[in-house]
Scaffold this active site. Structure first.
Site: not given
Ligand code: NAD
Length: 268
Positions: A157, A161
């Site tokens: 990744h 991450k």
């Molecule tokens: P990222 O860090 O880009 O996004 C997370 C966002 O959440 C950030 O913008 C952060 O500021 C925000 N955040 C933090 N606290 C918050 C709050 N209290 N209220 C609202 N927003 C808040 O990360 P990402 O790459 O978008 O990934 C996010 C999660 O999704 C990770 O756990 C990742 O592993 C997971 N993911 C899952 C899949 C899937 O298919 N299940 C796919 C991609 C990513």
């Protein structure tokens, strides 16, 4: 049927931006709200403008409870702590909660399971059709081969991450363990380093690579004597996860409380 009102948590994140765009353009969904973490620069702005496009008439907020009250589904790809708090809010409101966040501790996972007694939750470490099919294939191949075949799961990744192994790798490991008639907890071998000794037969090994802008790549390797089977999934566009999340929310509409997976959604 009326389009389903969906809210996106963490709309400024990599997945949040993608989700907002997919919901906005989906014929069966409307974007009813979006949150960012408290103090974020997007607060109060129109979601469309914040994403660099035209206005869509929905303001970015920090109050998850207020956003939940106006939504029929919450799409949540944030962090474990945010998601566990949201599970309680969604359960109290009876709102569908789609959880894409990964990296939960056992206690956090138990809290999600308790919330699922009061509302429909769809949780998957990977929401794409391809990976969910790969999970089924992994289960079948593991069931067909004996323990003389070593199973290793390698994932890569982007460098942003924060958890390892990826939620998808753990999902694949769980499928391999189930195929072998056991549990991942007793079979997983994580983080080899130094003088590890010989590989123990029957273990499922994990390796995590990080770098660049890699969206997500997973290999499930079955290594036998004189031959090797490699099942591979390569994601090149985060939209696959966002489309899966919207599909999960639409599927969960009107479903009784429970903790569902993409296996249920896709009918695999
Ligand atoms: P990222 O860090 O880009 O996004 C997370 C966002 O959440 C950030 O913008 C952060 O500021 C925000 N955040 C933090 N606290 C918050 C709050 N209290 N209220 C609202 N927003 C808040 O990360 P990402 O790459 O978008 O990934 C996010 C999660 O999704 C990770 O756990 C990742 O592993 C997971 N993911 C899952 C899949 C899937 O298919 N299940 C796919 C991609 C990513």
């Amino acid at each position: 049927m009326e389009p389903m009102a969906m809210a996106v948590l963490g709309v400024a994140g990599r997945m949040g931006r993608m989700l907002a765009g997919v919901v906005r353009d989906h014929p069966e969904a409307t974007l009813s709200g979006a949150t960012v973490r408290p103090g974020h620069g997007w607060l109060g702005q129109d979601v469309g403008t914040a994403l660099g496009g035209p206005k869509i008439g929905v303001a970015v907020e920090a109050d998850a409870a207020a956003v939940t009250a106006r939504a029929s589904a919450i799409l949540d790809f944030t962090s474990p702590a945010v998601t566990v708090a949201q599970a309680e809010i969604a359960a109290a409101a009876g709102t569908v909660h789609v959880i894409g966040t990964t990296g939960f501790s056992d206690d956090q996972q138990a809290a999600i399971a308790r919330a699922a007694e009061r509302t429909a939750i769809v949780q998957a470490g990977n929401m794409s059709l391809g990976v969910n099919l790969l999970t089924e294939l992994t289960r079948k191949v593991a069931a067909a081969l004996d323990a003389s075949w070593d199973i290793e799961i390698v994932e890569m990744h982007h460098g942003g991450k924060v958890d390892a192994p990826s939620g998808t790798a753990l999902m694949l490991g769980d499928a391999a363990a189930t195929g072998r008639g056991g549990t991942l907890a007793e079979m997983a071998e994580r983080g080899r380093d130094g003088l590890t000794g010989r590989r123990v037969a029957g273990r499922i090994g994990f390796a995590s690579l990080r770098g660049g802008d890699v969206v997500g790549e997973h290999d499930v390797i079955f290594a036998g004597e004189g031959e090797r089977i490699v099942l591979r999934h390569i994601a090149t566009d985060r939209a696959i996860f966002a489309r899966g999340a919207v599909r999960a929310a639409l599927w969960a509409r009107g479903k009784p409380p429970g903790l569902y997976t993409m296996r249920d959604v896709l009918g695999l």
